[in-house]
Design a protein around this motif. Structure first.
Motif, mmCIF file in Angstrom:
data_model
loop_
_atom_site.group_PDB
_atom_site.id
_atom_site.type_symbol
_atom_site.label_atom_id
_atom_site.label_comp_id
_atom_site.label_asym_id
_atom_site.label_seq_id
_atom_site.Cartn_x
_atom_site.Cartn_y
_atom_site.Cartn_z
ATOM 1 N N GLU A 29 8.502 12.027 1.575
ATOM 2 C CA GLU A 29 9.380 10.522 1.262
ATOM 3 C C GLU A 29 8.237 9.334 1.174
ATOM 4 N N ILE A 30 6.961 9.789 1.278
ATOM 5 C CA ILE A 30 5.981 8.730 1.082
ATOM 6 C C ILE A 30 6.016 7.775 -0.097
ATOM 7 N N PRO A 31 6.213 6.455 -0.068
ATOM 8 C CA PRO A 31 6.511 5.649 -1.356
ATOM 9 C C PRO A 31 5.161 5.569 -1.909
ATOM 10 N N ILE A 32 4.523 5.762 -3.135
ATOM 11 C CA ILE A 32 3.522 5.485 -3.716
ATOM 12 C C ILE A 32 3.659 4.377 -4.940
ATOM 13 N N PRO A 33 3.068 3.283 -4.681
ATOM 14 C CA PRO A 33 3.242 2.184 -5.515
ATOM 15 C C PRO A 33 2.479 2.450 -6.679
#
Length: 474
Positions: free
Chosen positions: A426-430
């Motif tokens: 669930e880590i958001p990667i820009p």
């Protein structure tokens, strides 16, 4: 078990030369054999005659109370015996500046061109060259500093000798102790340093210096790529998150808790703020990016030892962050195919403890010459399945302080931590615009090309020195 060479046995003369030292180290390490070989050279000089500076140029330092700070304005980078071997110096602990610059410790500042030798513990006897980006660092008392006299010997040549098979044997033969190994400065002061033709020594020096500069440029490029990443996604404030200056995670409330986790660390307010900032930029979740790639630990397998000729070197979490890994050799034929890494894989140290200077949650980038190694199951493999999001771009993010703190907040387990399987996806990667992604990825790739080139130049210097010595002794 090590044994003395039957072709060059230990004699009573050797025992007398060592002051009747009866422990096996100087004999089975090849130290005495190396000395006998070097005696056949036309000219050698004791190491102490070729150094200058504090205590004659071969020194360690006093034991002292270490006070570590996080504010760069009031602290200096501090090298320990493992840190001096590291490829990336970004996460070094920081010693209080007023202590470091005091009269008692100011001479422990590293000067580029020094040879650093670890003097105690498991790593005793390892050598490193002080490259340009170490010039603002202080070294611990557990490191022997060898400062060459520039009027007598080239720093790169001296390091190449100490790193060579001859220097390895001589330095290792100086180690003493049982449970805790040690080397003292006076133990290596008399090491015989061969003197070769000035032109040869100069060429070896230039190769080592070129290698050191490339490694410093590698470091600069990686720092630049990470800064470019956050600038390009509109989050420049994440280049300096000042984690320890923020309010501590004490007495916070969580409005709702899912079945995924009940651990307070996984809901850290500081980490949640990071998550919200990363989510505010256009991007994708890590699990989505790795669909078709890989996001999981390596396979568990039985290690079957092998010799280097028929095996592959196995890299674990400790040595994976060194300039050169020193893993054991295993049989690839007796191991599953998953021990190898795909090009541009990110390997995250995924098992360990939460100590501030531990490698747990630190990443490696696997490309170039490091594709030949095998890797333990203790690394979390992050492989992009989207060709528009290359691994080199992702690595610019994962090597950041923001990513490190976020990964640490996803810890699970007891004594040995792991990274929560559900939360890590669930880590958001820009995602920056494509042109920016390509530029950032190109910077990372260029950095690793420089690192590989640095290794080649260092190997060339060692080969040149060994060939020159062997030719000189006939």
């Amino acid at each position: 078990m090590k044994i003395a060479s039957l072709s060059n046995p230990v004699t009573s003369d050797w025992l007398r030369e060592q002051g009747l030292r009866l422990d096996a180290s100087p004999y089975v390490s090849g130290s005495l054999e190396a000395k006998k070989i070097l005696e056949r050279l036309e000219r050698t000089e004791p190491l102490a005659n070729l150094t200058s500076g504090h205590s004659g140029g071969i020194f360690s330092g006093p034991m002292f109370r270490r006070v570590f700070l996080t504010d760069p304005r009031h602290s200096v980078p501090f090298l320990g015996t493992k840190d001096m071997m590291a490829a990336d110096l970004t996460g070094l602990p920081r010693l209080r500046k007023s202590d470091a610059e005091s009269a008692a410790l100011s001479y422990l500042k590293v000067k580029p061109g020094m040879t650093l030798i670890s003097r105690s513990g498991f790593n005793a006897g390892r050598r490193a060259y002080a490259r340009p980006d170490m010039g603002n660092c202080w070294a611990s008392e557990d490191i022997v500093k060898v400062e060459p006299d520039p009027n007598k010997i080239k720093s790169g040549y001296l390091y190449a000798f100490l790193l060579s098979q001859f220097g390895e044997s001589l330095v290792r033969g100086s180690v003493y102790g049982s449970a805790v190994k040690h080397i003292e400065p006076h133990h290596i002061a008399g090491l015989p340093v061969p003197r070769l033709d000035k032109a040869v020594e100069g060429r070896i020096h230039r190769l080592v210096e070129s290698s050191a500069r490339l490694r410093a440029q590698y470091q600069t490029d990686l720092v630049s790529a990470t800064r470019d990443f956050f600038d390009s996604v509109g989050l420049p404030e994440l280049n300096d998150i000042q984690w320890h200056q923020q309010e501590r995670d004490l007495g916070f409330e969580v409005p709702s808790v899912a079945h995924v986790s009940l651990r307070a660390l996984n809901f850290s307010p500081r980490a949640q703020m990071l998550m919200e900032k990363l989510s505010s930029a256009p991007g994708k979740l890590l699990g989505q990016i790795c669909t078709g790639g890989q996001l999981g630990s390596g396979v568990r397998f039985k290690r079957v030892d092998s010799d280097p000729e028929h095996g592959v070197q196995l890299v674990g979490q400790r040595q994976g962050f060194w300039l050169r890994p020193e893993g054991r050799w295993i049989s690839a034929a007796q191991a599953p195919s998953g021990i190898f890494a795909r090009d541009e894989s990110i390997m995250i140290a995924a098992q360990g403890t939460l100590g501030e200077n531990e490698v747990f949650c630190r990443p490696l980038f696997i490309t170039g010459s490091w594709l030949k190694y095998a890797y333990t199951q203790h690394f979390l493999r992050v492989v992009s399945g989207d060709p528009e999001i290359p691994g080199a771009y992702l690595f610019a993010f994962f090597r950041s302080e923001a990513a490190f703190r976020l990964l640490r907040s996803l810890s699970s387990g007891g004594k040995q931590q792991d990274i929560h399987e559900g939360l890590r996806a669930e880590i958001p990667i820009p995602l920056a615009p494509l042109a920016d992604r390509d530029r950032i990825a190109a910077t990372v790739r260029a950095a690793y090309q420089k690192r590989d080139r640095a290794d080649v130049l260092e190997d060339k210097a060692l080969a040149m020195l060994t060939a020159a010595i062997e030719e000189a002794i006939g």
